[in-house]
Design an enzyme around this catalytic site. Structure first.
Site, PDB file in Angstrom:
ATOM      1  N   PRO A  34       1.026  -0.738  -0.266  1.00 43.93           N
ATOM      2  CA  PRO A  34       0.161  -0.076   0.403  1.00 43.93           C
ATOM      3  C   PRO A  34       1.181   1.282   0.306  1.00 43.93           C
ATOM      4  O   PRO A  34       1.432   1.157   0.996  1.00 43.93           O
ATOM      5  CB  PRO A  34      -0.866  -0.237   1.064  1.00 43.93           C
ATOM      6  CG  PRO A  34       0.346  -0.804   2.278  1.00 43.93           C
ATOM      7  CD  PRO A  34       0.969  -1.962   1.437  1.00 43.93           C
ATOM      8  N   GLN A  89      -6.290  -2.512   4.767  1.00 43.81           N
ATOM      9  CA  GLN A  89      -5.387  -2.080   5.564  1.00 43.81           C
ATOM     10  C   GLN A  89      -6.483  -1.114   6.680  1.00 43.81           C
ATOM     11  O   GLN A  89      -6.469  -0.136   6.395  1.00 43.81           O
ATOM     12  CB  GLN A  89      -3.530  -1.424   4.535  1.00 43.81           C
ATOM     13  CG  GLN A  89      -3.423  -1.380   6.401  1.00 43.81           C
ATOM     14  CD  GLN A  89      -1.830  -0.878   5.991  1.00 43.81           C
ATOM     15  OE1 GLN A  89      -0.793   0.589   5.741  1.00 43.81           O
ATOM     16  NE2 GLN A  89      -0.472  -1.647   5.834  1.00 43.81           N
ATOM     17  N   CYS A 119       3.375   3.283   9.233  1.00 44.99           N
ATOM     18  CA  CYS A 119       3.876   4.617   8.697  1.00 44.99           C
ATOM     19  C   CYS A 119       3.882   5.463   9.033  1.00 44.99           C
ATOM     20  O   CYS A 119       4.167   5.828  11.100  1.00 44.99           O
ATOM     21  CB  CYS A 119       1.579   5.011   9.045  1.00 44.99           C
ATOM     22  SG  CYS A 119       2.017   6.043   8.063  1.00 44.99           S
ATOM     23  N   LYS A 158       0.825  -4.963   8.916  1.00 44.54           N
ATOM     24  CA  LYS A 158       2.637  -4.583   7.744  1.00 44.54           C
ATOM     25  C   LYS A 158       3.302  -3.623   9.520  1.00 44.54           C
ATOM     26  O   LYS A 158       2.204  -2.344   9.724  1.00 44.54           O
ATOM     27  CB  LYS A 158       2.934  -3.782   7.048  1.00 44.54           C
ATOM     28  CG  LYS A 158       3.696  -3.144   6.873  1.00 44.54           C
ATOM     29  CD  LYS A 158       2.461  -2.278   5.241  1.00 44.54           C
ATOM     30  CE  LYS A 158       4.137  -2.175   4.750  1.00 44.54           C
ATOM     31  NZ  LYS A 158       4.592  -1.313   3.703  1.00 44.54           N
ATOM     32  N   ASN A 220       9.470  -6.278   2.505  1.00 48.16           N
ATOM     33  CA  ASN A 220       9.372  -4.934   1.928  1.00 48.16           C
ATOM     34  C   ASN A 220      10.671  -3.823   2.037  1.00 48.16           C
ATOM     35  O   ASN A 220      11.561  -3.447   2.732  1.00 48.16           O
ATOM     36  CB  ASN A 220       7.841  -4.417   2.269  1.00 48.16           C
ATOM     37  CG  ASN A 220       7.717  -2.563   1.602  1.00 48.16           C
ATOM     38  OD1 ASN A 220       7.425  -2.403   2.323  1.00 48.16           O
ATOM     39  ND2 ASN A 220       7.459  -3.027   0.515  1.00 48.16           N
ATOM     40  N   GLY A 221      10.745  -3.058   0.654  1.00 48.77           N
ATOM     41  CA  GLY A 221      11.651  -1.792   0.538  1.00 48.77           C
ATOM     42  C   GLY A 221      12.684  -2.158  -0.359  1.00 48.77           C
ATOM     43  O   GLY A 221      13.300  -2.980  -0.659  1.00 48.77           O
ATOM     44  N   ASP A 222      12.605  -0.170  -1.196  1.00 49.67           N
ATOM     45  CA  ASP A 222      13.571  -0.918  -1.544  1.00 49.67           C
ATOM     46  C   ASP A 222      13.825  -1.827  -3.482  1.00 49.67           C
ATOM     47  O   ASP A 222      14.819  -2.477  -3.818  1.00 49.67           O
ATOM     48  CB  ASP A 222      15.340  -0.735  -1.709  1.00 49.67           C
ATOM     49  CG  ASP A 222      15.614   1.344  -0.540  1.00 49.67           C
ATOM     50  OD1 ASP A 222      14.692   1.543  -0.638  1.00 49.67           O
ATOM     51  OD2 ASP A 222      16.604   0.184  -0.415  1.00 49.67           O
ATOM     52  N   GLY A 244       5.913  -1.749  -3.467  1.00 53.70           N
ATOM     53  CA  GLY A 244       5.588  -0.746  -3.191  1.00 53.70           C
ATOM     54  C   GLY A 244       5.940   1.145  -4.719  1.00 53.70           C
ATOM     55  O   GLY A 244       4.876   1.073  -5.637  1.00 53.70           O
ATOM     56  N   ARG A 245       6.667   1.320  -4.449  1.00 56.97           N
ATOM     57  CA  ARG A 245       7.747   2.045  -5.389  1.00 56.97           C
ATOM     58  C   ARG A 245       7.530   2.060  -6.875  1.00 56.97           C
ATOM     59  O   ARG A 245       8.013   2.014  -7.863  1.00 56.97           O
ATOM     60  CB  ARG A 245       8.530   3.253  -4.320  1.00 56.97           C
ATOM     61  CG  ARG A 245       8.023   3.707  -3.399  1.00 56.97           C
ATOM     62  CD  ARG A 245       9.478   4.973  -2.503  1.00 56.97           C
ATOM     63  NE  ARG A 245       8.807   5.112  -1.344  1.00 56.97           N
ATOM     64  CZ  ARG A 245       8.542   7.085  -1.610  1.00 56.97           C
ATOM     65  NH1 ARG A 245       9.583   7.313  -2.689  1.00 56.97           N
ATOM     66  NH2 ARG A 245       8.074   7.452   0.019  1.00 56.97           N
TER      67      ARG A 245
END
Length: 360
Positions: A34, A89, A119, A158, A220-222, A244-245
């Site tokens: 998300p 979520q 978040c 998450k 998650n991440g990068d 995500g990104r």
């Protein structure tokens, strides 16, 4: 709304490609993470049509506003028969409201619930929600127990590695959450203090994987490429990867991962496929939001500018157009000038909100 799926407390990996969360089958180990303001229904549907996506999760939704059926919250959770499997979520600090929101979702046919503890946005943390929950393990566990006991759906969490480098809590919390009935955990490999700065700590994700006994941990991440996703899986042992990104800049990443999993050379999109995705995304937005889509698509201009090599004058026009005819005219010019501008902009440099937005 989509029909409910059966769930039970046991989470078991099932195949090389997909796995189950409870009795909820997930067709791929690559998920859409998300992103506040971006991973809305139209984007999810457009991504799914490309193939390879396992589970998608909605933008984070405030539990209290969902219980009161606030218009904005209902927009955020709007779904479609094409939009499955899907988790919603929820976030907040009021345990009763979070449990009530979970029950509301189950009553309305949703099939999975994700609790946000990641978040980093100040206005969310200041209310005791998001990553702030990582600072009090007992409080976080009571929250989890409350939500899990309220529904029969699979509930996931998450979270981040911790509040800061001096308080890495994800391994400890993951084990306690598993004991409390959580059936899957997504870990963003940064602390709340980092926000989206610095590199992802794969060792931190790996420690979280090692801390649980049965449930899947999703890294998650990068992750911006097939190689990034495979490296994260091999390095950490995570059961799945949430993107995500990377999916914003390359919506075909899930199709490429499916190609890799099935032993094929990952396919790059053609020029026409790239432009058609922009058109399809906007068309699906129009189905839900009509003329307001001309405003809502503007935040995607930088992403499409980077992906399509859209000249700056056309990218600026994507931020300003006001009707469908003008959009068609811009797309026609993009088809003629596609790739005219070269950009190597990293996804981290294209700004996205860190938390809920007033109007997406």
């Amino acid at each position: 709304m989509i029909s409910n799926e059966n769930a039970n407390p046991t989470t078991v990996a099932t195949s090389d490609n997909g796995f189950a969360i409870g009795n909820r089958q997930v067709p791929s180990r690559y998920f859409l993470a998300p992103l506040a303001g971006y991973t809305h229904l139209a984007f999810r549907r457009a991504i799914r049509e490309l193939g390879g996506l396992g589970l998608a999760t909605t933008d984070l939704v405030h539990a209290t506003q969902l219980c009161s059926e606030h218009r904005h919250s209902l927009e955020l959770i709007t779904t479609h028969t094409d939009d499955s499997p899907l988790s919603v979520q929820i976030f907040g600090s009021d345990f009763e409201q979070l449990a009530a929101a979970a029950r509301w979702l189950e009553d309305h046919g949703y099939t999975g619930i994700d609790i946000n503890m990641g978040c980093p946005m100040a206005k969310v943390n200041g209310q005791g929600g998001g990553a702030r929950l990582l600072c009090d393990a007992d409080q976080a566990c009571r929250l989890v127990e409350k939500v899990v006991s309220a529904v029969s759906l699979p509930v996931t969490v998450k979270m981040r590695l911790g509040w800061d480098r001096d308080s890495i809590t994800s391994p400890y919390l993951a084990r306690r959450f598993e004991n409390a009935g959580i059936q899957g955990i997504t870990v963003h490999g940064r602390t709340r203090q980092q926000g989206f700065q610095g590199g992802v700590d794969l060792d931190g994700i790996s420690a979280t994987v090692d801390a649980v006994e049965r449930i899947p941990v999703i890294g998650n991440g990068d992750v911006r490429s097939v190689d990034d996703a495979i490296h994260m899986q091999r390095t950490t042992g995570c059961a799945a990867v949430a993107i995500g990104r990377g999916a914003m800049l390359d919506p075909w990443i899930f199709r490429k991962l499916a190609d890799h999993t099935e032993g094929r050379m990952p396919r790059e999109p053609t020029r026409d496929e790239q432009i058609d995705f922009l058109v399809r995304h906007f068309t699906l937005m129009m189905e839900q939001h009509a003329e307001r889509s001309c405003i809502l698509i503007r935040k995607f201009a930088a992403w499409y500018g980077a992906r399509l090599g859209v000249p700056e004058d056309l990218e600026n026009r994507l931020r300003q157009f006001s009707d469908f005819a003008e959009f068609e005219a811009i797309v026609s010019e993009i088809r003629h000038r596609h790739g005219e501008r070269q950009t190597n902009m990293a996804t981290a440099l294209i700004k996205v909100p860190n938390g809920p937005v007033e109007r997406w």
